[in-house]
Write a protein that holds these residues in place. Structure first.
Motif, PDB file in Angstrom:
ATOM      1  N   VAL A  36       0.885  -1.076   0.297  1.00 36.85           N
ATOM      2  CA  VAL A  36       0.286  -0.219   0.508  1.00 36.85           C
ATOM      3  C   VAL A  36       1.406   1.222  -0.429  1.00 36.85           C
ATOM      4  CG1 VAL A  36      -1.873   1.071   1.297  1.00 36.85           C
ATOM      5  CG2 VAL A  36      -1.888  -1.095   1.180  1.00 36.85           C
ATOM      6  N   ARG A  37       0.717   2.142  -1.107  1.00 35.94           N
ATOM      7  CA  ARG A  37       1.498   3.148  -1.739  1.00 35.94           C
ATOM      8  C   ARG A  37       1.603   4.287   0.037  1.00 35.94           C
ATOM      9  NH1 ARG A  37       5.514   5.638  -5.031  1.00 35.94           N
ATOM     10  NH2 ARG A  37       5.057   4.334  -6.290  1.00 35.94           N
ATOM     11  N   GLU A  38       2.841   4.851   0.234  1.00 35.25           N
ATOM     12  CA  GLU A  38       2.283   5.324   1.711  1.00 35.25           C
ATOM     13  C   GLU A  38       2.762   6.655   0.903  1.00 35.25           C
ATOM     14  OE1 GLU A  38       4.980   3.832   4.636  1.00 35.25           O
ATOM     15  OE2 GLU A  38       2.432   4.020   5.891  1.00 35.25           O
ATOM     16  N   GLY A  39       2.028   7.905   0.375  1.00 32.71           N
ATOM     17  CA  GLY A  39       2.701   9.303  -0.393  1.00 32.71           C
ATOM     18  C   GLY A  39       1.927   9.096  -1.827  1.00 32.71           C
ATOM     19  N   TRP A  42       1.776   5.569  -8.141  1.00 33.46           N
ATOM     20  CA  TRP A  42       1.373   4.975  -8.856  1.00 33.46           C
ATOM     21  C   TRP A  42       1.676   3.704  -7.320  1.00 33.46           C
ATOM     22  CZ3 TRP A  42      -0.140   6.634 -13.010  1.00 33.46           C
ATOM     23  CH2 TRP A  42      -0.229   7.179 -13.492  1.00 33.46           C
ATOM     24  N   PRO A  43      -0.599   3.720  -7.772  1.00 31.39           N
ATOM     25  CA  PRO A  43      -0.375   2.511  -6.582  1.00 31.39           C
ATOM     26  C   PRO A  43       0.255   1.592  -6.876  1.00 31.39           C
ATOM     27  CG  PRO A  43      -2.591   2.661  -8.227  1.00 31.39           C
ATOM     28  CD  PRO A  43      -1.146   3.571  -8.171  1.00 31.39           C
ATOM     29  N   PHE A  44       0.743   0.231  -6.270  1.00 27.72           N
ATOM     30  CA  PHE A  44       1.015  -0.558  -6.080  1.00 27.72           C
ATOM     31  C   PHE A  44       0.439  -2.551  -5.884  1.00 27.72           C
ATOM     32  CE2 PHE A  44       4.717   1.162  -4.236  1.00 27.72           C
ATOM     33  CZ  PHE A  44       5.092   1.156  -5.245  1.00 27.72           C
ATOM     34  N   TYR A  45       1.058  -3.490  -6.039  1.00 28.88           N
ATOM     35  CA  TYR A  45      -0.179  -4.628  -6.087  1.00 28.88           C
ATOM     36  C   TYR A  45       0.248  -5.846  -4.926  1.00 28.88           C
ATOM     37  CZ  TYR A  45       4.790  -4.555  -7.279  1.00 28.88           C
ATOM     38  OH  TYR A  45       6.133  -4.698  -7.228  1.00 28.88           O
ATOM     39  N   ALA A  46      -1.209  -6.756  -5.113  1.00 32.35           N
ATOM     40  CA  ALA A  46       0.050  -7.023  -4.452  1.00 32.35           C
ATOM     41  C   ALA A  46       0.275  -8.992  -4.985  1.00 32.35           C
ATOM     42  CB  ALA A  46      -1.384  -8.721  -3.534  1.00 32.35           C
ATOM     43  N   ARG A  47       1.315  -9.526  -3.706  1.00 29.45           N
ATOM     44  CA  ARG A  47       2.096 -10.595  -3.961  1.00 29.45           C
ATOM     45  C   ARG A  47       2.148 -11.779  -3.454  1.00 29.45           C
ATOM     46  NH1 ARG A  47       5.466  -9.808  -8.701  1.00 29.45           N
ATOM     47  NH2 ARG A  47       6.876 -11.872  -7.932  1.00 29.45           N
ATOM     48  N   GLN A  68      -8.720  -3.732  -1.081  1.00 25.87           N
ATOM     49  CA  GLN A  68      -7.882  -3.396  -2.192  1.00 25.87           C
ATOM     50  C   GLN A  68      -9.381  -2.308  -2.745  1.00 25.87           C
ATOM     51  OE1 GLN A  68      -6.586  -6.454  -4.803  1.00 25.87           O
ATOM     52  NE2 GLN A  68      -4.666  -5.475  -4.800  1.00 25.87           N
ATOM     53  N   GLN A  69     -10.367  -2.521  -2.755  1.00 20.88           N
ATOM     54  CA  GLN A  69     -11.903  -2.136  -2.762  1.00 20.88           C
ATOM     55  C   GLN A  69     -11.680  -1.077  -1.998  1.00 20.88           C
ATOM     56  OE1 GLN A  69     -14.754  -4.973  -3.085  1.00 20.88           O
ATOM     57  NE2 GLN A  69     -13.566  -5.844  -4.306  1.00 20.88           N
ATOM     58  N   GLU A  70     -11.762  -1.226  -0.433  1.00 19.41           N
ATOM     59  CA  GLU A  70     -11.938  -0.734   1.189  1.00 19.41           C
ATOM     60  C   GLU A  70     -10.968   0.801   1.026  1.00 19.41           C
ATOM     61  OE1 GLU A  70     -12.506  -4.213   4.090  1.00 19.41           O
ATOM     62  OE2 GLU A  70     -11.106  -2.750   4.254  1.00 19.41           O
ATOM     63  N   LEU A  71      -9.692   0.880  -0.134  1.00 18.72           N
ATOM     64  CA  LEU A  71      -8.728   1.130  -0.118  1.00 18.72           C
ATOM     65  C   LEU A  71      -8.569   1.877  -1.514  1.00 18.72           C
ATOM     66  CD1 LEU A  71      -5.547  -0.423   1.418  1.00 18.72           C
ATOM     67  CD2 LEU A  71      -6.548   1.054   2.823  1.00 18.72           C
TER      68      LEU A  71
END
Length: 280
Positions: A36-39, A42-47, A68-71
């Motif tokens: 979860v990007r702080e600042g 571009w947004p990141f992903y799950a791995r 992800q939907q919540e955020l």
């Protein structure tokens, strides 16, 4: 799987896990980790988690998607198929569409000179130049136009579409890339002519002695001129000169992979990128 290939894939897993960590917090859901990007940026992903002892399950995937939907984040997942072959079926059962991209590794002895592909000069962007921020914006705009018109065939979109895109780019994303180039974690390049301006570009991300080449794109009107290969070769040579030992990339299709074969890359696996299937 032979030991040498297994070692390479292990190093890639560590790279994939490390890249987002300086700009994101992590949340763990079973065998998956969500970045979860702080600042700004571009947004990141799950791995898949590096230390997971079990394979990701459907419940893990659904939990991440809910978060992800919540955020308000894209429901995006990335993994290497050879490390997590079971995840392909799980992702599809969750209703995700999976791009299976050729994962390719550079064989340095096969790396040609960039000038063998095109007579258009390719320039490495320098943070010390007065026009550095504008160059980063142009590279982003070329990528936006190129990826919006995918494939390798020539098309109509060109400099006009590029210039129209520049003003709409996210300022925070531009600043994030400029910071990474300035501190050496990224390299960005542009191929341009005085008459047409920026026609192609690309970038590389580095962690230690491993680097990924990404974002290589050409304006559709400038395709079939060897620009993608020249950009890739320039990035690879810059990385090698900086002491980078392992250089890899993911091709968006088999046709695009053939461009990288000419630059000295060979396929070693499959990079999977999953997102919700399009609603028709």
């Amino acid at each position: 799987m032979d030991l040498a290939r297994a070692d390479v894939l292990d190093r890639l897993e560590r790279f994939y896990d490390a890249v987002p960590r300086d700009g994101a917090r992590t949340e763990e859901y079973g065998a998956l980790v969500l970045f979860v990007r702080e600042g700004p940026g571009w947004p990141f992903y799950a791995r898949p988690r590096l230390d997971a002892t079990e394979h990701p399950t459907l419940a893990d995937v659904n939990a991440v998607r809910t978060r992800q939907q919540e955020l308000g984040l894209p429901e995006a997942f990335e993994w290497v198929h050879e490390h997590q072959p079971e995840l392909l079926a799980v992702a599809r059962s969750a209703g995700l569409s999976v791009l299976e991209a050729p994962l390719m590794l550079l064989e340095p002895e096969r790396l040609p000179e960039p000038g063998t592909f095109s007579d258009v000069p390719v320039r490495v962007l320098d943070p010390g130049d007065a026009g550095f921020a504008a160059d980063i914006a142009l590279r982003r705009a070329v990528a936006a136009v190129g990826f919006a018109n995918g494939g390798t065939a020539r098309g109509e979109a060109g400099p006009a579409e590029r210039d129209a895109t520049v003003s709409g780019l996210d300022v925070a994303a531009l600043e994030e890339e400029a910071t990474r180039v300035a501190d050496g974690r990224r390299i960005s390049v542009l191929a341009a002519t005085p008459e047409e301006g920026a026609l192609a570009g690309g970038m590389a991300m580095r962690v230690g002695d491993v680097a990924e080449i990404a974002g290589v794109a050409t304006l559709p009107s400038a395709r079939r001129r060897g620009l993608g290969a020249a950009v890739t070769a320039t990035l690879a040579r810059e990385l090698r000169a900086a002491g980078t030992d392992l250089i890899f990339l993911s091709a968006g299709s088999e046709d695009i992979a053939r461009v990288y074969l000419r630059v000295g890359f060979r396929r070693i696996g499959t990079a999977c990128i999953a997102e919700p299937a399009a609603v028709i």
